[in-house]
Design an enzyme around this catalytic site. Structure first.
Site, PDB file in Angstrom:
ATOM      1  N   ASP A  71      71.310 -28.754 -39.134  1.00 22.56           N
ATOM      2  CA  ASP A  71      71.104 -29.889 -38.459  1.00 22.56           C
ATOM      3  C   ASP A  71      70.127 -30.906 -37.394  1.00 22.56           C
ATOM      4  O   ASP A  71      69.093 -31.800 -38.308  1.00 22.56           O
ATOM      5  CB  ASP A  71      72.619 -31.153 -38.601  1.00 22.56           C
ATOM      6  CG  ASP A  71      73.394 -31.190 -39.886  1.00 22.56           C
ATOM      7  OD1 ASP A  71      72.683 -31.700 -40.912  1.00 22.56           O
ATOM      8  OD2 ASP A  71      74.311 -31.428 -39.472  1.00 22.56           O
ATOM      9  N   ILE A 149      91.893 -31.409 -35.860  1.00 21.99           N
ATOM     10  CA  ILE A 149      92.645 -30.603 -34.196  1.00 21.99           C
ATOM     11  C   ILE A 149      91.459 -30.967 -33.166  1.00 21.99           C
ATOM     12  O   ILE A 149      91.175 -31.367 -32.357  1.00 21.99           O
ATOM     13  CB  ILE A 149      93.520 -30.109 -34.548  1.00 21.99           C
ATOM     14  CG1 ILE A 149      94.744 -30.613 -35.236  1.00 21.99           C
ATOM     15  CG2 ILE A 149      93.280 -29.729 -32.974  1.00 21.99           C
ATOM     16  CD1 ILE A 149      96.158 -29.196 -35.663  1.00 21.99           C
ATOM     17  N   CYS A 382      58.994 -12.846 -39.369  1.00 20.96           N
ATOM     18  CA  CYS A 382      59.744 -12.421 -38.207  1.00 20.96           C
ATOM     19  C   CYS A 382      60.074 -11.619 -38.171  1.00 20.96           C
ATOM     20  O   CYS A 382      59.586 -10.069 -37.981  1.00 20.96           O
ATOM     21  CB  CYS A 382      61.177 -13.749 -37.480  1.00 20.96           C
ATOM     22  SG  CYS A 382      62.175 -12.877 -36.323  1.00 20.96           S
ATOM     23  N   GLN A 386      57.991  -8.057 -39.354  1.00 20.33           N
ATOM     24  CA  GLN A 386      57.889  -6.409 -38.997  1.00 20.33           C
ATOM     25  C   GLN A 386      58.193  -5.222 -40.305  1.00 20.33           C
ATOM     26  O   GLN A 386      58.248  -4.079 -40.268  1.00 20.33           O
ATOM     27  CB  GLN A 386      59.552  -6.146 -38.054  1.00 20.33           C
ATOM     28  CG  GLN A 386      59.256  -6.925 -36.479  1.00 20.33           C
ATOM     29  CD  GLN A 386      60.549  -7.334 -35.924  1.00 20.33           C
ATOM     30  OE1 GLN A 386      61.691  -6.618 -36.341  1.00 20.33           O
ATOM     31  NE2 GLN A 386      60.910  -8.168 -35.037  1.00 20.33           N
ATOM     32  N   GLU A 406      65.456  -0.725 -34.278  1.00 20.69           N
ATOM     33  CA  GLU A 406      66.595  -1.951 -34.541  1.00 20.69           C
ATOM     34  C   GLU A 406      67.270  -1.489 -36.090  1.00 20.69           C
ATOM     35  O   GLU A 406      68.952  -1.647 -35.919  1.00 20.69           O
ATOM     36  CB  GLU A 406      66.574  -3.320 -34.697  1.00 20.69           C
ATOM     37  CG  GLU A 406      67.419  -4.237 -35.702  1.00 20.69           C
ATOM     38  CD  GLU A 406      66.956  -6.031 -35.811  1.00 20.69           C
ATOM     39  OE1 GLU A 406      65.216  -5.422 -35.975  1.00 20.69           O
ATOM     40  OE2 GLU A 406      67.505  -6.221 -35.933  1.00 20.69           O
ATOM     41  N   HIS A 508      58.738 -18.132 -35.823  1.00 25.27           N
ATOM     42  CA  HIS A 508      59.526 -18.688 -37.177  1.00 25.27           C
ATOM     43  C   HIS A 508      58.252 -20.239 -37.375  1.00 25.27           C
ATOM     44  O   HIS A 508      59.268 -21.119 -36.837  1.00 25.27           O
ATOM     45  CB  HIS A 508      60.501 -18.926 -36.955  1.00 25.27           C
ATOM     46  CG  HIS A 508      61.886 -17.436 -36.472  1.00 25.27           C
ATOM     47  ND1 HIS A 508      62.221 -17.502 -38.137  1.00 25.27           N
ATOM     48  CD2 HIS A 508      62.205 -16.981 -36.159  1.00 25.27           C
ATOM     49  CE1 HIS A 508      62.503 -15.977 -37.363  1.00 25.27           C
ATOM     50  NE2 HIS A 508      62.536 -16.295 -36.035  1.00 25.27           N
ATOM     51  N   GLU A 510      58.323 -22.005 -39.458  1.00 24.59           N
ATOM     52  CA  GLU A 510      59.565 -22.789 -40.629  1.00 24.59           C
ATOM     53  C   GLU A 510      59.674 -24.115 -39.678  1.00 24.59           C
ATOM     54  O   GLU A 510      60.194 -24.735 -40.054  1.00 24.59           O
ATOM     55  CB  GLU A 510      60.425 -22.038 -41.618  1.00 24.59           C
ATOM     56  CG  GLU A 510      61.411 -21.570 -40.526  1.00 24.59           C
ATOM     57  CD  GLU A 510      61.079 -19.877 -40.150  1.00 24.59           C
ATOM     58  OE1 GLU A 510      60.073 -20.002 -39.903  1.00 24.59           O
ATOM     59  OE2 GLU A 510      62.241 -19.077 -40.014  1.00 24.59           O
TER      60      GLU A 510
END
Ligand code: GLN
Length: 534
Positions: A71, A149, A382, A386, A406, A508, A510
């Site tokens: 948001d 709750i 990003c 790569q 990674e 990024h 965006e």
């Protein structure tokens, strides 16, 4: 003094409270007021950084490196304001702080309780968001649905806060759903009445109702809602489903929502300047052309996982009078190159967005290979950058087993490696390289032309980077490193100058695109895509 607007939701979740809060922010900004939006999330995670995109959607990153709720992206895009870590508060972060204080002995032996300690901390977070500057209005959206709750401490805190700042300084806007029953052909107000009565039982009387609906609400039903929810008639605002979220501010303005709220807050209304926004909406509604842009990722089942990417593409489309049709490509389905070719053949451009982990990687590499070999405009973000480097190393430089650490910790040719500063990092949650860093652009490159600037600042969220040992050979093979960190140590942008648009960034972009100001890299992609389609 800042005036406060609290936004809650009732009946169901996913009402689009974020868009409503962002739209109201835009209407106030259009009147020349300063505005800050804030989001309270009742979950126990300290921030959404560790949550799966499937559960939570995108993690939005701010300049100051906070990993926040998506948001905040809407707030930034609608109000054209940069937000930060104080603008997103979770139960987890509130409890963490209170428990740390307790361990330090700050409570001097007292019993630490939800009321007052947690509620006081929540109230201090409201004030904390405006430490740097005092806005005219602070809009605070409480996530979840009234009756949950877990949101009770937030509701109690805003009840107290409202009574402390006094009438005329704070209002509550309650967003509800008016369902349509096809069998009786009626819109039903009862769930909203119930939701308001639950809110009242917590001590909060909403002053404004925003009613989400698929069809127009008859005057009689609005009057009923006003009567049974104790809200002025003019404060029952209809918010119908719209083709574009950017139409919402105008629909709310047509019903004088901001004017009604300003009146309640005893602020003199001003004439809004919505010309640019109206023009934007005109563009959106009347775009003459359309193109198909693929997003090839692994979270494609939940479009919210890439919401800023989708919005950025649309923004670039608006600037070109072009509607963007997104084609979701599940990267796992591209592991088979034949399949990949089939899926890619009708697209005018492709984005390979960010992500984590090895699943779907081989498919992404195929998508990039296809884009590179067929001159399909490509933007890598990003992880997408790569992957572009791995693909180039494998298929052009000829390092067949080039990989990222990674995906294979023992990769013999790790063209993507863990950043040095990450090597001793323990644990997840706020530990990546996060937030805004500068990047210097190479003169004459596509990136430099697109930005029209030598130095830029963009937002990051990553642990891995291009292994500098491979930069020289990659360059010799034709890959241009057109953006580097100011110290020259970290590759930020790569591109292939001979292709129409083959650009990928470690950051990024965006997160910084705005509806009225598309991001240069997305604009570059869409410009090239329009040419490609022709
Ligand atoms: N997984 C990669 C990294 O950590 C890319 C992250 C991303 O795409 N946000 O570096």
């Amino acid at each position: 003094m800042t005036k406060y607007i609290f936004i809650t939701g009732g009946v169901v979740s996913s009402l689009g409270k974020g868009i409503i809060a962002a739209s109201l922010g835009r209407l106030l900004r259009a009147r020349g007021f300063s505005v800050i939006n804030q989001k309270f999330d009742p979950y126990i995670n300290v921030d959404p950084g560790t949550m799966s995109p499937f559960q939570h959607g995108e993690v939005f990153v701010t300049d100051d490196g906070a990993e926040t709720d998506l948001d905040l992206g809407h707030y930034e895009r609608f109000t054209d304001t940069n937000l930060g870590k104080y603008n997103n508060v979770t139960s987890g972060s509130v409890y963490q702080h209170v428990i740390e204080k307790e361990r330090r002995g700050d409570y001097l032996g007292g019993t630490v309780q939800v009321i007052p300690h947690i509620t006081n901390e929540i109230k201090s977070r409201i004030l904390g968001a405006t430490k740097q500057f005092t806005p005219d209005f602070q809009l605070i959206e409480i996530g979840g649905t009234i009756g949950d709750i877990e949101s009770l401490p937030f509701i109690e805190a805003i009840r107290q806060f409202k009574s402390e700042v006094g009438i005329g300084n704070a209002v509550s806007v309650h967003c509800t759903l008016i369902p349509y029953l096809p069998t009786s052909g009626e819109l039903k107000t009862k769930p909203s009445q119930h939701s308001v009565s639950v809110l009242r039982s917590y001590g909060i009387q909403p002053e404004v109702l925003v009613c989400r609906t698929t069809r127009p609400i008859p005057k009689t039903e609005k009057e009923k809602l006003a009567l049974f929810c104790s809200v002025p008639k003019e404060a029952v605002i209809e918010c119908r489903d719209m083709k574009s979220i950017y139409e919402v501010p105008l629909a709310l303005e047509d019903q004088n929502m901001a004017h009604v709220i300003l009146d309640m807050l005893r602020v003199q209304d001003r004439t809004p300047d919505l010309k640019a926004w109206q023009k934007l909406v005109e563009n959106i509604k009347n775009s003459k052309n359309s193109i198909t842009v693929a997003i090839a990722g692994k979270y494609t089942k939940l479009s919210d996982a890439y919401i800023s990417v989708v919005e950025s593409l649309k923004h670039a489309g608006y600037a070109n009078d072009t509607k963007i049709d997104i084609k979701w490509i599940n990267s796992e389905e591209c592991v088979d190159y034949k399949n990949c070719k089939e899926l890619m053949k009708d697209v005018s451009a492709v984005v390979v967005p960010g992500g984590f982990g090895v699943r779907g990687i081989e498919g992404k590499l195929n998508v990039i290979k296809y884009a590179r070999e067929n001159n399909v405009p490509f933007l890598g973000l990003c992880l997408g950058m790569q992957c572009a480097v791995i693909e180039y190393a494998r298929n052009v430089l000829g390092i067949k087993d080039a990989n990222s650490k990674e995906f294979d910790e023992n990769a013999p040719h790790a063209v993507i490696d863990l950043m040095l500063e990450q090597k001793n990092v323990q644990g997840y949650g706020g530990t990546m390289r996060l937030g805004a860093y500068d990047c210097v652009l190479k003169k004459g490159s596509k990136a430099h032309k697109a930005y029209g600037q030598d130095k830029i600042s963009e937002r990051h969220r990553h642990r891995y980077e291009v292994n500098n040992e491979y930069i020289k050979p990659l360059e010799e093979a034709g890959l241009v490193f057109s953006g580097m960190s100011p110290d020259g140590m970290l590759a930020e942008i790569v591109e292939l100058p001979k292709l129409d648009w083959f650009v990928a960034s470690q950051f990024h972009p965006e997160f910084k695109s705005r509806p009225e100001r598309p991001h240069p890299l997305f604009k570059g992609l869409i410009d090239a895509a329009i040419k490609h389609k022709k």
